[in-house]
Structures are given as structure tokens and as C-alpha cells.
Design a protein around this motif. Structure first.
Motif, PDB file in Angstrom:
ATOM      1  N   THR A 205      25.696 -69.604  82.588  1.00  0.00           N
ATOM      2  CA  THR A 205      24.987 -70.599  83.397  1.00  0.00           C
ATOM      3  C   THR A 205      24.950 -71.946  82.694  1.00  0.00           C
ATOM      4  O   THR A 205      25.200 -72.994  83.313  1.00  0.00           O
ATOM      5  CB  THR A 205      23.554 -70.119  83.683  1.00  0.00           C
ATOM      6  OG1 THR A 205      23.600 -68.877  84.382  1.00  0.00           O
ATOM      7  CG2 THR A 205      22.800 -71.149  84.522  1.00  0.00           C
ATOM      8  N   ALA A 206      24.637 -71.940  81.389  1.00  0.00           N
ATOM      9  CA  ALA A 206      24.601 -73.194  80.632  1.00  0.00           C
ATOM     10  C   ALA A 206      25.971 -73.858  80.602  1.00  0.00           C
ATOM     11  O   ALA A 206      26.080 -75.080  80.738  1.00  0.00           O
ATOM     12  CB  ALA A 206      24.107 -72.915  79.209  1.00  0.00           C
ATOM     13  N   ALA A 207      27.033 -73.058  80.438  1.00  0.00           N
ATOM     14  CA  ALA A 207      28.389 -73.614  80.402  1.00  0.00           C
ATOM     15  C   ALA A 207      28.761 -74.236  81.750  1.00  0.00           C
ATOM     16  O   ALA A 207      29.352 -75.324  81.805  1.00  0.00           O
ATOM     17  CB  ALA A 207      29.395 -72.529  80.022  1.00  0.00           C
ATOM     18  N   VAL A 208      28.410 -73.546  82.846  1.00  0.00           N
ATOM     19  CA  VAL A 208      28.727 -74.078  84.179  1.00  0.00           C
ATOM     20  C   VAL A 208      27.960 -75.372  84.441  1.00  0.00           C
ATOM     21  O   VAL A 208      28.514 -76.351  84.971  1.00  0.00           O
ATOM     22  CB  VAL A 208      28.411 -73.019  85.255  1.00  0.00           C
ATOM     23  CG1 VAL A 208      28.480 -73.642  86.651  1.00  0.00           C
ATOM     24  CG2 VAL A 208      29.388 -71.851  85.151  1.00  0.00           C
ATOM     25  N   LEU A 209      26.673 -75.396  84.080  1.00  0.00           N
ATOM     26  CA  LEU A 209      25.877 -76.615  84.277  1.00  0.00           C
ATOM     27  C   LEU A 209      26.442 -77.782  83.471  1.00  0.00           C
ATOM     28  O   LEU A 209      26.516 -78.913  83.971  1.00  0.00           O
ATOM     29  CB  LEU A 209      24.423 -76.351  83.880  1.00  0.00           C
ATOM     30  CG  LEU A 209      23.616 -75.462  84.826  1.00  0.00           C
ATOM     31  CD1 LEU A 209      22.241 -75.168  84.234  1.00  0.00           C
ATOM     32  CD2 LEU A 209      23.473 -76.139  86.182  1.00  0.00           C
ATOM     33  N   ALA A 210      26.848 -77.507  82.218  1.00  0.00           N
ATOM     34  CA  ALA A 210      27.425 -78.571  81.394  1.00  0.00           C
ATOM     35  C   ALA A 210      28.727 -79.068  81.990  1.00  0.00           C
ATOM     36  O   ALA A 210      28.982 -80.284  82.039  1.00  0.00           O
ATOM     37  CB  ALA A 210      27.647 -78.046  79.973  1.00  0.00           C
ATOM     38  N   GLY A 211      29.569 -78.141  82.466  1.00  0.00           N
ATOM     39  CA  GLY A 211      30.836 -78.543  83.064  1.00  0.00           C
ATOM     40  C   GLY A 211      30.646 -79.376  84.321  1.00  0.00           C
ATOM     41  O   GLY A 211      31.317 -80.397  84.523  1.00  0.00           O
ATOM     42  N   CYS A 212      29.731 -78.938  85.169  1.00  0.00           N
ATOM     43  CA  CYS A 212      29.454 -79.700  86.402  1.00  0.00           C
ATOM     44  C   CYS A 212      28.907 -81.091  86.080  1.00  0.00           C
ATOM     45  O   CYS A 212      29.240 -82.080  86.757  1.00  0.00           O
ATOM     46  CB  CYS A 212      28.471 -78.939  87.277  1.00  0.00           C
ATOM     47  SG  CYS A 212      29.140 -77.409  87.983  1.00  0.00           S
ATOM     48  N   THR A 213      28.065 -81.177  85.060  1.00  0.00           N
ATOM     49  CA  THR A 213      27.521 -82.472  84.660  1.00  0.00           C
ATOM     50  C   THR A 213      28.623 -83.400  84.167  1.00  0.00           C
ATOM     51  O   THR A 213      28.640 -84.597  84.501  1.00  0.00           O
ATOM     52  CB  THR A 213      26.468 -82.291  83.553  1.00  0.00           C
ATOM     53  OG1 THR A 213      25.433 -81.433  84.027  1.00  0.00           O
ATOM     54  CG2 THR A 213      25.869 -83.628  83.133  1.00  0.00           C
ATOM     55  N   ALA A 214      29.541 -82.859  83.364  1.00  0.00           N
ATOM     56  CA  ALA A 214      30.638 -83.685  82.847  1.00  0.00           C
ATOM     57  C   ALA A 214      31.484 -84.247  83.980  1.00  0.00           C
ATOM     58  O   ALA A 214      31.897 -85.411  83.947  1.00  0.00           O
ATOM     59  CB  ALA A 214      31.503 -82.858  81.900  1.00  0.00           C
ATOM     60  N   VAL A 215      31.730 -83.426  85.014  1.00  0.00           N
ATOM     61  CA  VAL A 215      32.523 -83.892  86.156  1.00  0.00           C
ATOM     62  C   VAL A 215      31.738 -84.900  86.985  1.00  0.00           C
ATOM     63  O   VAL A 215      32.266 -85.947  87.401  1.00  0.00           O
ATOM     64  CB  VAL A 215      32.959 -82.695  87.021  1.00  0.00           C
ATOM     65  CG1 VAL A 215      33.645 -83.177  88.300  1.00  0.00           C
ATOM     66  CG2 VAL A 215      33.891 -81.785  86.230  1.00  0.00           C
ATOM     67  N   ALA A 216      30.450 -84.613  87.222  1.00  0.00           N
ATOM     68  CA  ALA A 216      29.628 -85.502  88.049  1.00  0.00           C
ATOM     69  C   ALA A 216      29.454 -86.883  87.418  1.00  0.00           C
ATOM     70  O   ALA A 216      29.335 -87.891  88.124  1.00  0.00           O
ATOM     71  CB  ALA A 216      28.262 -84.862  88.294  1.00  0.00           C
ATOM     72  N   CYS A 217      29.437 -86.929  86.081  1.00  0.00           N
ATOM     73  CA  CYS A 217      29.220 -88.205  85.374  1.00  0.00           C
ATOM     74  C   CYS A 217      30.520 -88.800  84.855  1.00  0.00           C
ATOM     75  O   CYS A 217      30.508 -89.603  83.916  1.00  0.00           O
ATOM     76  CB  CYS A 217      28.245 -87.987  84.211  1.00  0.00           C
ATOM     77  SG  CYS A 217      26.631 -87.363  84.702  1.00  0.00           S
ATOM     78  N   TRP A 218      31.634 -88.404  85.429  1.00  0.00           N
ATOM     79  CA  TRP A 218      32.952 -88.795  84.922  1.00  0.00           C
ATOM     80  C   TRP A 218      33.120 -90.313  84.834  1.00  0.00           C
ATOM     81  O   TRP A 218      33.782 -90.828  83.927  1.00  0.00           O
ATOM     82  CB  TRP A 218      34.030 -88.212  85.826  1.00  0.00           C
ATOM     83  CG  TRP A 218      35.428 -88.559  85.399  1.00  0.00           C
ATOM     84  CD1 TRP A 218      36.229 -89.560  85.896  1.00  0.00           C
ATOM     85  CD2 TRP A 218      36.193 -87.918  84.378  1.00  0.00           C
ATOM     86  NE1 TRP A 218      37.438 -89.571  85.251  1.00  0.00           N
ATOM     87  CE2 TRP A 218      37.453 -88.578  84.316  1.00  0.00           C
ATOM     88  CE3 TRP A 218      35.946 -86.861  83.517  1.00  0.00           C
ATOM     89  CZ2 TRP A 218      38.447 -88.194  83.413  1.00  0.00           C
ATOM     90  CZ3 TRP A 218      36.931 -86.477  82.621  1.00  0.00           C
ATOM     91  CH2 TRP A 218      38.164 -87.147  82.581  1.00  0.00           C
TER      92      TRP A 218
END
Length: 253
Positions: A205-218
């Protein structure tokens, strides 16, 4: 971990002869091809940037942070003020504040000068592999030298391999075809290490949230998306861990 008067030099042969140092070196050798591919690409990009060769070599050997190097070079080429260059590099490397905080328990038996040296050696790959081996760093006993020896076994080959590859990339810039996809090899190395750390639903869950954040804040400047993603990943992981611990204690009482 607190030192309580116990201290050791980084030159102590007990560290270098420790089985964990050897284990760390062997583990890093498996990841080194991807790291070196990434280093070679960084060296090539720097050599083709237009900076003087001596400056490129000096930056490669001393900075030891590809993202900071690649962020600083365009600013240096357009004559940006030094404080702007430093600020850009700082923003890109803010994730190392989190990395260093988590690695702190492993190095507290060292004097300050050696702790600073270990901080210089911190890299994404060695950080991930150290936490994979010792996920509970806060529980490391002050006189237990294995974790520190393991960190050294990871960090020094990583530094050496990266710089050898970067210097080769500088020397042979333009001669290695882009079709080889060397940069992608480094990305695959980190992805593989990340997968090895996902051992339960909380970590996933933490990995998915971090990945989604990185994409959202690209679109954020200075690669701040990576800094925010690291912070979100760490915070969510800690929150999920605390929640699980609370539920366990509740059942016990």
C-alpha cells in the motif's frame, strides 16, 4: 541506538573482516551491473553538456548524486547564480534527509567525521538493500557491528562501481548507442529492489501510494515529485504500521 561512550573507527579491521561486510559486498555485486549502466549514462550526458572536461570529472567524483548533477548542469550552462544551482540540487536530494534518518542507527557508533563520510556514501540502492537486510534499524544494539559492516559492504562497491562507470561514460561519450537502453537498466535495478521489499499488504500500500504521488506531482520543478513521493511513502508506511500495532495491542488487552 545511542553510543553511550562506545565508539569505533571506520578503519577498524573488525568491520572489514566481519561476515556481514562480505555479505553486503556480495549483495551489491548482484545489483552493480544496473548501477553501472546508470552511471555510464550519467557520465555520457555530463560529457555532452558543454562543461569543461575537468569540471565534469570533478563533479562526477565528488557529488555522487546523478539527479543533482543532471539538475545542476543546465543551470550552470545558462550562468544561473550559484545559490540557484545549490537550491536546485538541494531540492532534488531532499529524499536523502529521510534516507539518512533511517540509516542513523547503524552509524552512531562512529565519530562525527566518519558519520559524515557514511552520509556522503548514501545512495538509493545501498539504502534500499540495507533496510531489506535490517528493517528494524532502531533495535540495533550499540555494540553490534554487523549492520554497520553490512552498510559498508554495500556502500563502497556501489560508490566505486558508479564512478568507474561514470568515468567510462565520460571517456566514451557519443560512442555508445542510445538503443542499448542503459538508462532503463538502472531503473529496472531499483524496481527489482523495490519488489523485494514488498513483503506484506502494508508495504504494498505504501509503495502504491508513493508511486501514485510521484506520477500525480510529475509537473513539479526540480523533481520535487520524488521528494513528496518518498515522504508520502514513509508517512503512510509508518501510519499503517502504527495502526496494525494498535489493533494487535487492543486484541491482547
Amino acid at each position: 541506538m545511542r553510543s553511550h561512550g562506545f565508539s569505533i573507527s571506520l578503519m577498524d579491521r573488525r568491520l572489514w573482516c566481519h561476515p556481514e561486510r562480505q555479505q553486503g559486498t556480495r549483495a551489491m555485486l548482484h545489483a552493480l551491473p544496473g548501477v553501472m549502466a546508470w552511471g555510464a549514462v550519467t557520465g555520457m550526458v555530463m560529457a555532452q553538456s558543454g562543461l569543461p572536461l575537468w569540471g565534469v570529472v570533478l563533479m562526477s567524483l565528488t557529488v555522487f548524486a546523478a539527479s543533482a548533477q543532471l539538475a545542476a548542469i543546465p543551470l550552470m550552462l545558462v550562468g544561473a547564480p550559484l545559490w540557484v544551482v545549490w537550491l536546485a540540487a538541494l531540492c532534488v536530494n531532499l529524499r536523502f534527509v529521510i534516507f539518512s534518518a533511517q540509516l542513523r542507527p547503524f552509524v552512531m557508533v562512529l565519530p562525527l567525521r566518519w558519520r559524515l563520510f557514511c552520509g556522503y556514501l548514501v545512495a538509493d540502492v545501498s539504502y534500499v538493500m540495507q533496510l531489506a537486510r535490517y528493517p528494524n534499524g532502531a533495535e540495533v544494539h550499540e555494540r553490534e557491528l554487523g549492520p554497520l559492516a553490512h552498510l559498508l559492504g554495500l556502500s563502497l562497491p556501489n560508490w566505486l562501481g558508479w564512478n568507474v562507470a561514470a568515468l567510462l561514460g565520460i571517456a566514451f561519450a557519443g560512442q555508445l548507442p542510445a538503443a542499448w537502453g542503459l538508462a532503463f537498466a538502472g531503473t529496472l535495478t531499483l524496481a527489482g529492489l523495490l519488489a523485494s521489499l514488498v513483503r506484506d499488504g502494508r508495504a504494498a500500500t505504501a509503495a502504491v501510494l508513493a508511486g501514485c504521488t510521484a506520477v500525480a506531482c510529475w509537473d513539479l520543478p526540480f523533481r520535487l515529485n520524488m521528494v513528496i513521493a518518498v515522504a508520502v511513502g514513509v508517512a503512510s508506511g509508518l501510519a499503517l504500521e502504527a495502526g496494525a500495532r494498535g489493533r494487535t495491542e487492543g486484541r491482547v488487552t
